[in-house]
Write an enzyme that holds these catalytic residues in place. Sequence first.
Site, PDB file in Angstrom:
ATOM      1  N   MET A  46      -0.806  -7.432  -0.697  1.00 42.07           N
ATOM      2  CA  MET A  46      -1.956  -7.603   0.185  1.00 42.07           C
ATOM      3  C   MET A  46      -2.814  -6.334   0.229  1.00 42.07           C
ATOM      4  SD  MET A  46      -3.574  -9.649   2.136  1.00 42.07           S
ATOM      5  CE  MET A  46      -4.785  -9.667   3.429  1.00 42.07           C
ATOM      6  N   CYS A  47      -2.225  -5.180  -0.046  1.00 44.38           N
ATOM      7  CA  CYS A  47      -2.985  -3.930   0.029  1.00 44.38           C
ATOM      8  C   CYS A  47      -4.156  -3.941  -0.942  1.00 44.38           C
ATOM      9  CB  CYS A  47      -2.095  -2.734  -0.289  1.00 44.38           C
ATOM     10  SG  CYS A  47      -0.700  -2.538   0.830  1.00 44.38           S
ATOM     11  N   GLY A  48      -5.161  -3.135  -0.655  1.00 42.35           N
ATOM     12  CA  GLY A  48      -6.301  -2.977  -1.547  1.00 42.35           C
ATOM     13  C   GLY A  48      -6.305  -1.598  -2.164  1.00 42.35           C
TER      14      GLY A  48
ATOM     15  N   ARG B 187      -7.968  -6.605   3.480  1.00 42.03           N
ATOM     16  CA  ARG B 187      -6.642  -6.632   2.869  1.00 42.03           C
ATOM     17  C   ARG B 187      -5.587  -5.897   3.703  1.00 42.03           C
ATOM     18  NH1 ARG B 187      -6.837  -8.605  -2.390  1.00 42.03           N
ATOM     19  NH2 ARG B 187      -4.759  -7.786  -2.819  1.00 42.03           N
TER      20      ARG B 187
END
Length: 305
Positions: A1-3, A30
């Site tokens: 999910m991280c950007g 995100r």
Amino acid sequence: MCGIVGILSKEKRDDLGAIVIEMMNRLQHRGRDGAGVALYGGLDLKENEYLMRVEIQGEEEDRKELIDAVQELANHYGSVKSIQNIVEAEDYYITDFLVDKMDFRRLKKLALEVQGIENVAVLSAGKFEMFKDVGTINQVDSIYRVSEKSGTHAIGHIRFSTESGVDRYHAHPFQSFLYPDITVVHNGQITNYWNTRKKLEAKGHYFTTDNDTECIVHYIADKLLEGYKLEEALESAVRDLDGPFAFIIATPDEIGVAKDKLGLRPAMVAEGDGIFAISSEEVALEPLGLETEYLAPGDFRVYRK
């Protein structure tokens, strides 16, 4: 999910900080647990000068004593030119120590010794700047004024925490003190983290968190120390690291990106007009006006100044 984002310019740009903040703002959806940037090429340091950024916790009087303790250690390995609290909160300082008469070997020893002091954490050390904290990228920018910084290249991270702690120290980017000015940002999970970590620790690598992202930066640093080019190190990482991941690595003169073998985490690149950029989503690359390319599963790229 991280950007994750990365950008490299062939020439130093006064607006590099502003560009990377805009890219990260477009990925804010995100995650909101933390954000951080490693920015290169903006500090005007002499050959034997380095910047060490430290978090110091505790009561105010205790923090002053801890600053003295860090200064004493730094003067053992070299000389302290200046000390500046860039953040002064109720229960912590973020303090910059500008040190000189030092080489990277001594800086590494200093950072690891400082790391061992209770209520003190080294956030970064080298010839680049690290800005990271809990919250959104706009909150981080309001504290550290990243958007006002110049430089040649940078990597950034929008965090959605899944396993490790939500605090300033566990926010990305992560640095390894094994190799000069190497940092990483990461989206995903390294499922063979513990086995990889044990192998690296057996070779003398020192871990300061249980975050699997730290494993990546030590892994790449280890390969570079063995004489690998960054392309070769990334190719090896795609082969040896398991799980869904995409990560961006930065060194003093280059940035690289790698994507897991199954292609379970997104990564794309854009190139043109002396600019190389990387992101988790195309929306972050739109302000650059460049044509984007999605990386294939197991693909990797390296860009140099």
